[in-house]
Each structure stands twice: as structure tokens, then as C-alpha cells.
Enzyme design. Structure first.
Site, PDB file in Angstrom:
ATOM      1  CB  SER A 238     -10.902 -13.867   6.826  1.00  0.00           C
ATOM      2  OG  SER A 238     -10.006 -14.519   5.944  1.00  0.00           O
ATOM      3  CG  HIS A 266     -10.753 -14.143  10.376  1.00  0.00           C
ATOM      4  ND1 HIS A 266     -10.108 -12.947  10.125  1.00  0.00           N
ATOM      5  CD2 HIS A 266     -10.032 -15.104   9.748  1.00  0.00           C
ATOM      6  CE1 HIS A 266      -9.043 -13.173   9.378  1.00  0.00           C
ATOM      7  NE2 HIS A 266      -8.969 -14.469   9.126  1.00  0.00           N
ATOM      8  CE  LYS A 297      -6.533 -13.109  11.324  1.00  0.00           C
ATOM      9  NZ  LYS A 297      -5.299 -13.862  11.546  1.00  0.00           N
TER      10      LYS A 297
END
Length: 455
Positions: A238, A266, A297
Site C-alpha cells: 500500500s 488493498h 477499505k
């Protein structure tokens, strides 16, 4: 070898108190009436007074001295209007800001289907889950979501945790304890939660150079063939936005009879035809033994999970303290994630718009001569290389331009690679990007920072 700027074998919390006096557990301390309650008088064994306040002050001052003391913004997102938000600072009421560093990559935390599902669940079952799943049972929302996540990754089963950090820590530490003599082979840039899980397993570990199959094979070949082995890595890293060579790692796992563990936090929701991550996009999911992901996320809510075959899931469910002794996620949160996963399995519109936004912002930064790291993913790091300057840029953006982006510094990234990490999403407009780029150019000029010459 280092992990995120820390020696793997020496990784420790940011506030390193190794230079403070040792605690004498056997001393009989009494409260001082003259000083702070955190100051203890001379003990019965004649030891010097121990000033706890001073120790804590020193720990914080070390962070200030290095320029990496962290300040958290007081913020509320505007429902249905993200990335617009309100920042609370001073006594003049909230100030409108544009958020550029959220991990809600696809704005699913604002999606009408997600909000509606959470509202329905709240009115149906109330707020909390009632306890651990061992005590309160399996709320039906949890069962439905685990089935959806297993299907997303082509696995037999899945298991929910309260966060992605917990899922990594609990799973890795438990796996290694269940495998006698296990050795974990871990990428040097793995996330702190993976480092914690490996450390807590008390097993042997081997650190291979980032995304380097040749070095990994060298380490695997040197190990006893009869020893259980686990290769742990991420799909998207990330901070630098690079991608692991999944098939190369899987080839080595097959050659040396090792299990594979991939952190897709991610990437889930972001890549693949149904949002299954890089392992789906690269048609590698069937080769991975354990896929770990987050629901905080791209799915826009909260929580973590693993997906694997039923035998592995049953072992983690039955042995991992991080699962057994933790109150399960609120069914309200789980209902929201369930709606997000189901939507993103069917819709690529959010993924496509997010990728387009990331590409456009990188283009604008490059053309302006800003030192953007040209990644192959949705991550847009703007390199600064100094914690004080990174914080200064962030402060100016917020105070003068209404732009919120948090500086990233050690231990998240190695010292000397401090940066601002932008995460443009499907709701960031070209007008917002133009205003952001112009603001950064002005600040770069003001602070006399170096521009990058066009190639």
C-alpha cells in the site's frame, strides 16, 4: 534486513523506552503527595524514585524531535457526498474539506445499498452481536457474509474477524503453532499485522527480499525438506503500490511443499472481475492456501477475514484466541459489508472509475513536475523524503486549501522515504484534481522543494 524501516528481529513499538530505567517489580512504592501521582517515593529496597510522567514525556518528545509526532484530524464525512467532509478545528465551527487519503477506495461506505442494509439490520436485530460467537452464537448475517467471501475467492469457507490486523495476527500466529517446527518465509515489506502474527507465533522466520522469488528460493532450498513451511506476502503493497509475483511464489511453494498466505487487503473489491483481488485478476486464487482480506477499505465498512479450505478455517476458528475471545462484529456492520460484497461482485463501474481517477491524478502530478511514484496500482505516493516537510505540506493543504491528506512516515515507511499518499476514488472529480495539483505546485515553490524534470 529491515521491515518498514525496522529490523525484523528487533521490531518494536514506535516509543522505544529501552533507555529508561528498569522497573523494579519487587519494590514497595508509596504515592508522593508533593509530586504527580505518577511519581513514586523511594522504595523499601532503597531504589531511586521512579517518575512515570517523565518516562512518558520522554517517549513523546522523541517523536517530536524526529518530526513524526502524529496528529489526528477531527472530521466527519458528509453522507452521500464523499470525498466532501467537515473538519472541526478551533472554535469557529466545522470547515469543509476534501479528503484525499481515505482507504474507502470505492466510496462504498457511502453507497445507498450499504447504508440501507445497515439501517435495515439495525431496526431488525439492534446494535450489537451479544458477545463472542462461542457465547452468542453465529448471527445469521455473519454466516451469509462468510459464504459470500468464500465464494468471492473460490474457497470452501471463510472466517470473520474484527479487523484486518486481527485476522493477520490471529491466523499467522495460530497456523505456526499448529504446524510443528514451522518456518515462515516472509516478504521484508509485509504489513505490521503480519509481523505481529509471525512474532507471536514464536516460530522460526526467514525474511526474503521484497518481491524477490530468487532470494525466496535460496532460503527455501536451505531449509530441511521435512519442516512445515509457510510463505507469507501481500498482493498490493500500500505504500509503494507495487504487486507481488504471485505465480512465481506459488511455483516455489509447490516445489518446496510450502503453504501460501496472501494479504489482499488493498486489493479485494478493487481488482478482478468480481473484486476478488489480484489473485482473482491473475487467475491465481486456486493456488493460494489462505487469502486474507479486509472489509474496511474497498468494501467501505469494518472487519477482516480469511478464506481457505474448511479444514484450515475450522482449525483457526477452534484455536485462535483473537477469534475465540473477541466479541464478534455488530450485525449492523456485517450487513453493510454483505451489501457491498454482493454489489461489487456484479458491478465494475466503481473499480473502473477509481482506476481512471488514479491514472489521471498521476498524469497531472507528472506533468506538473511533482515527485510522484509511478505505481502500477491505485496508490499515488508523492515523495517528500523528510518527516518535518511532509507534515508542513499536509498542514498547509488543510489550513489554506481545505485539502486533507495525512503524511506517512516511519515506521510505516523507512526513514528518508516520507511521503503524502493520495487515494483518488470514483467520486474525486477532475476539478478537484486540478485544484489539488495547483495547490501542491504553489506549496512546492513556497517551500523551495525540488521539482522533477519531465522525461
Amino acid at each position: 534486513m529491515t521491515w518498514n524501516g525496522q529490523s525484523h528481529s528487533e521490531a518494536r513499538p514506535v516509543a522505544n523506552c529501552s533507555q529508561t530505567p528498569p522497573f523494579n517489580r519487587g519494590a514497595a512504592y508509596t504515592k508522593s503527595r508533593e509530586d504527580s501521582p505518577a511519581v513514586r517515593d523511594r522504595g523499601a529496597n532503597g531504589t531511586s524514585p521512579l517518575n512515570y510522567d517523565h518516562i512518558f514525556d520522554q517517549a513523546i518528545q522523541r517523536l517530536h524531535g524526529e518530526g513524526r509526532y502524529r496528529v489526528f484530524i477531527d472530521i466527519l464525512r458528509n453522507k452521500g457526498a464523499f470525498p466532501n467532509a467537515r473538519c472541526f478545528a478551533g472554535h469557529n465551527g466545522p470547515k469543509p474539506v476534501t479528503v484525499w487519503c481515505s482507504n474507502d477506495y470505492l466510496s462504498m461506505g457511502q453507497h445507498p445499498k450499504v447504508v440501507a442494509a445497515m439501517e435495515e439490520a439495525l431496526h431488525d436485530v439492534g446494535a450489537g452481536s451479544g458477545g463472542t460467537r462461542n457465547i452468542g452464537g453465529n448471527t445469521h448475517y455473519h454466516i451469509d457474509l462468510e459464504r459470500e467471501l468464500a465464494d468471492l475467492h473460490g474457497k470452501e469457507s471463510a472466517l470473520l474477524f474484527t479487523s484486518g490486523y486481527v485476522s493477520n495476527d490471529a491466523t499467522l500466529s495460530t497456523l505456526a503453532r499448529l504446524l510443528p517446527g514451522c518456518v515462515i518465509f516472509s516478504d521484508e515489506l509485509n504489513h505490521a499485522s503480519m509481523i505481529a502474527g509471525i512474532r507471536n507465533s514464536n516460530c522460526e522466520k526467514r525474511i526474503f527480499r521484497h518481491n524477490d522469488p530468487a532470494h525466496l528460493e535460496e532460503l527455501l532450498a536451505a531449509e530441511d525438506p521435512s519442516v512445515p513451511k509457510l510463505i507469507a506476502f501481500e498482493s498490493v503493497y500500500s505504500m509503494d503500490g507495487d504487486v507481488a509475483p504471485i505465480h512465481a511464489f506459488c511455483d516455489l511453494a509447490e516445489k518446496y511443499n510450502a503453504l501460501t498466505y496472501i494479504d489482499e487487503v488493498h486489493a479485494v473489491g478493487m481488482y478482478g472481475a468480481r473484486g476478488g483481488g489480484i489473485s482473482e485478476r491473475d487467475e491465481a486464487a486456486h493456488r493460494i492456501d489462505i487469502i486474507e482480506g479486509t472489509m474496511g477499505k474497498a468494501f467501505g465498512v469494518m472487519g477482516g477475514y480469511i478464506a481457505a479450505d474448511t479444514r484450515i478455517i475450522d482449525c483457526i476458528r477452534s484455536y485462535a484466541p483473537g477469534f475465540i475471545f473477541t466479541t464478534s462484529l455488530s450485525p449492523v456492520l456485517v450487513a453493510g459489508v454483505l451489501a457491498a460484497v454482493r454489489h461489487l461482485k456484479e458491478s465494475s463501474a466503481e473499480r473502473d472509475a477509481q482506476q481512471a481517477a488514479a491514472a489521471e491524478l498521476k498524469r497531472r502530478f507528472r506533468e506538473a513536475g511533482l515527485p510522484v511514484l509511478d505505481t502500477a496500482t491505485h496508490i499515488v505516493p508523492l515523495m517528500v523524503g523528510d518527516p518535518v516537510r511532509a507534515k508542513k505540506i499536509s498542514d498547509i493543504l488543510l489550513a489554506e486549501y481545505g485539502v486533507y491528506v495525512q503524511p506517512i512516515n516511519f515506521p510505516t515507511v523507512p526513514r528518508g522515504t516520507e511521503r503524502l499518499r493520495f487515494t483518488p476514488g470514483p467520486t474525486h472529480t477532475e476539478e478537484m484534481m486540478a485544484e489539488l495539483t495547483a495547490a501542491l505546485v504553489e506549496i512546492w515553490d513556497r517551500l523551495e522543494l525540488e521539482f522533477r524534470k519531465a522525461a
